[in-house]
Design a protein around this motif. Structure first.
Motif, PDB file in Angstrom:
ATOM      1  N   LEU A 222      43.488  40.557  31.367  1.00 38.48           N
ATOM      2  CA  LEU A 222      42.959  39.976  32.604  1.00 38.48           C
ATOM      3  C   LEU A 222      41.742  39.085  32.340  1.00 38.48           C
ATOM      4  O   LEU A 222      41.134  38.553  33.259  1.00 38.48           O
ATOM      5  CB  LEU A 222      42.575  41.089  33.592  1.00 38.48           C
ATOM      6  N   GLY A 223      41.361  38.961  31.058  1.00 39.89           N
ATOM      7  CA  GLY A 223      40.218  38.116  30.721  1.00 39.89           C
ATOM      8  C   GLY A 223      38.880  38.808  30.877  1.00 39.89           C
ATOM      9  O   GLY A 223      37.849  38.149  31.021  1.00 39.89           O
TER      10      GLY A 223
ATOM     11  N   HIS B  51      43.902  36.319  39.151  1.00 44.54           N
ATOM     12  CA  HIS B  51      43.116  35.086  39.175  1.00 44.54           C
ATOM     13  C   HIS B  51      43.185  34.386  40.524  1.00 44.54           C
ATOM     14  O   HIS B  51      42.208  33.799  40.978  1.00 44.54           O
ATOM     15  CB  HIS B  51      43.569  34.150  38.048  1.00 44.54           C
TER      16      HIS B  51
ATOM     17  N   GLN C 114      40.671  36.033  42.768  1.00 45.13           N
ATOM     18  CA  GLN C 114      39.327  35.531  42.419  1.00 45.13           C
ATOM     19  C   GLN C 114      39.118  34.135  42.972  1.00 45.13           C
ATOM     20  O   GLN C 114      38.064  33.832  43.526  1.00 45.13           O
ATOM     21  CB  GLN C 114      39.151  35.514  40.900  1.00 45.13           C
ATOM     22  N   ASP C 115      40.127  33.285  42.822  1.00 45.01           N
ATOM     23  CA  ASP C 115      40.007  31.885  43.237  1.00 45.01           C
ATOM     24  C   ASP C 115      39.777  31.742  44.739  1.00 45.01           C
ATOM     25  O   ASP C 115      39.068  30.839  45.168  1.00 45.01           O
ATOM     26  CB  ASP C 115      41.270  31.089  42.851  1.00 45.01           C
TER      27      ASP C 115
ATOM     28  N   GLU D 233      48.447  36.330  37.215  1.00 51.85           N
ATOM     29  CA  GLU D 233      48.381  35.224  38.165  1.00 51.85           C
ATOM     30  C   GLU D 233      47.731  35.693  39.473  1.00 51.85           C
ATOM     31  O   GLU D 233      46.861  35.016  40.033  1.00 51.85           O
ATOM     32  CB  GLU D 233      49.809  34.723  38.425  1.00 51.85           C
TER      33      GLU D 233
END
Ligand code: GDP
Length: 193
Positions: free
Chosen positions: A151-152, A118, A121-122, A115
């Motif tokens: 983490l994608g 991301h 990044q957001d 979470e």
């Protein structure tokens, strides 16, 4: 921006890392449940600033509501200061992180570390993941590839040396993190010109 924030669960080694980065020793948090305020330091004579934010996630003696409040405070600090933040360093425990992420997922929860990655990044704060306690990890490449996966990021982890930094803060082996930060600083300087 010239501020670097350190975020991560409690007990991952943020205070130890902070000490290595700054050469300052300081109180590692005090009583559980007491929200630590952001601490500011200079780095290696340069006018960069490190901010150690309170640890989130499970802490013994800290109830659910306090834990949520700490996380909310961390998120708000990063949102409010995003323009000044050059890098968000997400510190994880290399030995435990995969198990913790997978356990949360199995329970239908969003893992805090994922979470936070991301979230950074957001808000436009490119995350650097300091994978700490690598001295305790035997299957290094496999572990780091698993982390990328969670983490994608597509493995192999070696593609992400500016993002995935395996370190052992306790012995001062933090070269990969210093290189990633140095790279980030140079890019920022170039953009200023
Ligand atoms: P914080 O709660 O995230 O600030 O974590 P601390 O810096 O207080 O460290 C928590 C524990 O992890 C302490 O017992 C540290 O000595 C230990 N620790 C920190 N870094 C390392 C490391 O690189 N390797 C190992 N094995 N232990 C570490």
């Amino acid at each position: 921006g010239d501020e670097v924030v350190l975020v991560g669960r409690s007990n991952v080694g943020k205070s130890t890392l902070m000490r290595e980065l700054t050469g300052h020793s300081f109180d590692t948090g005090g009583k559980p449940g007491v929200t630590r305020q952001p601490n500011h330091y200079d780095w290696a004579g340069q006018d960069f600033m490190f901010t150690d934010l309170p640890g989130f996630g499970f802490m013994s003696g800290v109830d659910e509501q306090q834990r949520e409040q700490i996380k909310t405070d961390v998120v708000r600090y990063v949102e409010d200061n995003a323009d000044d933040i050059l890098a968000g360093v997400l510190v994880v425990d290399g030995k435990a992180v995969i198990d913790i992420i997978d356990r949360h997922r199995e329970n239908g929860d969003i893992p805090h570390d994922v979470e936070m990655f991301h979230f950074l990044q957001d808000v436009g704060v490119d995350p650097i993941v300091a994978v700490n306690k690598m001295d305790k990890v035997d299957d290094r490449d496999e572990r780091l590839n698993d982390l990328c996966d969670r983490l994608g990021l597509f493995p192999p982890w070696q593609q992400y040396r500016e993002t995935i930094c395996p370190i052992t803060a306790k012995t001062g082996s933090i070269g990969p993190l210093e290189e990633a930060l140095g790279q980030r600083f140079r890019e920022a300087k170039r953009e200023e010109l």
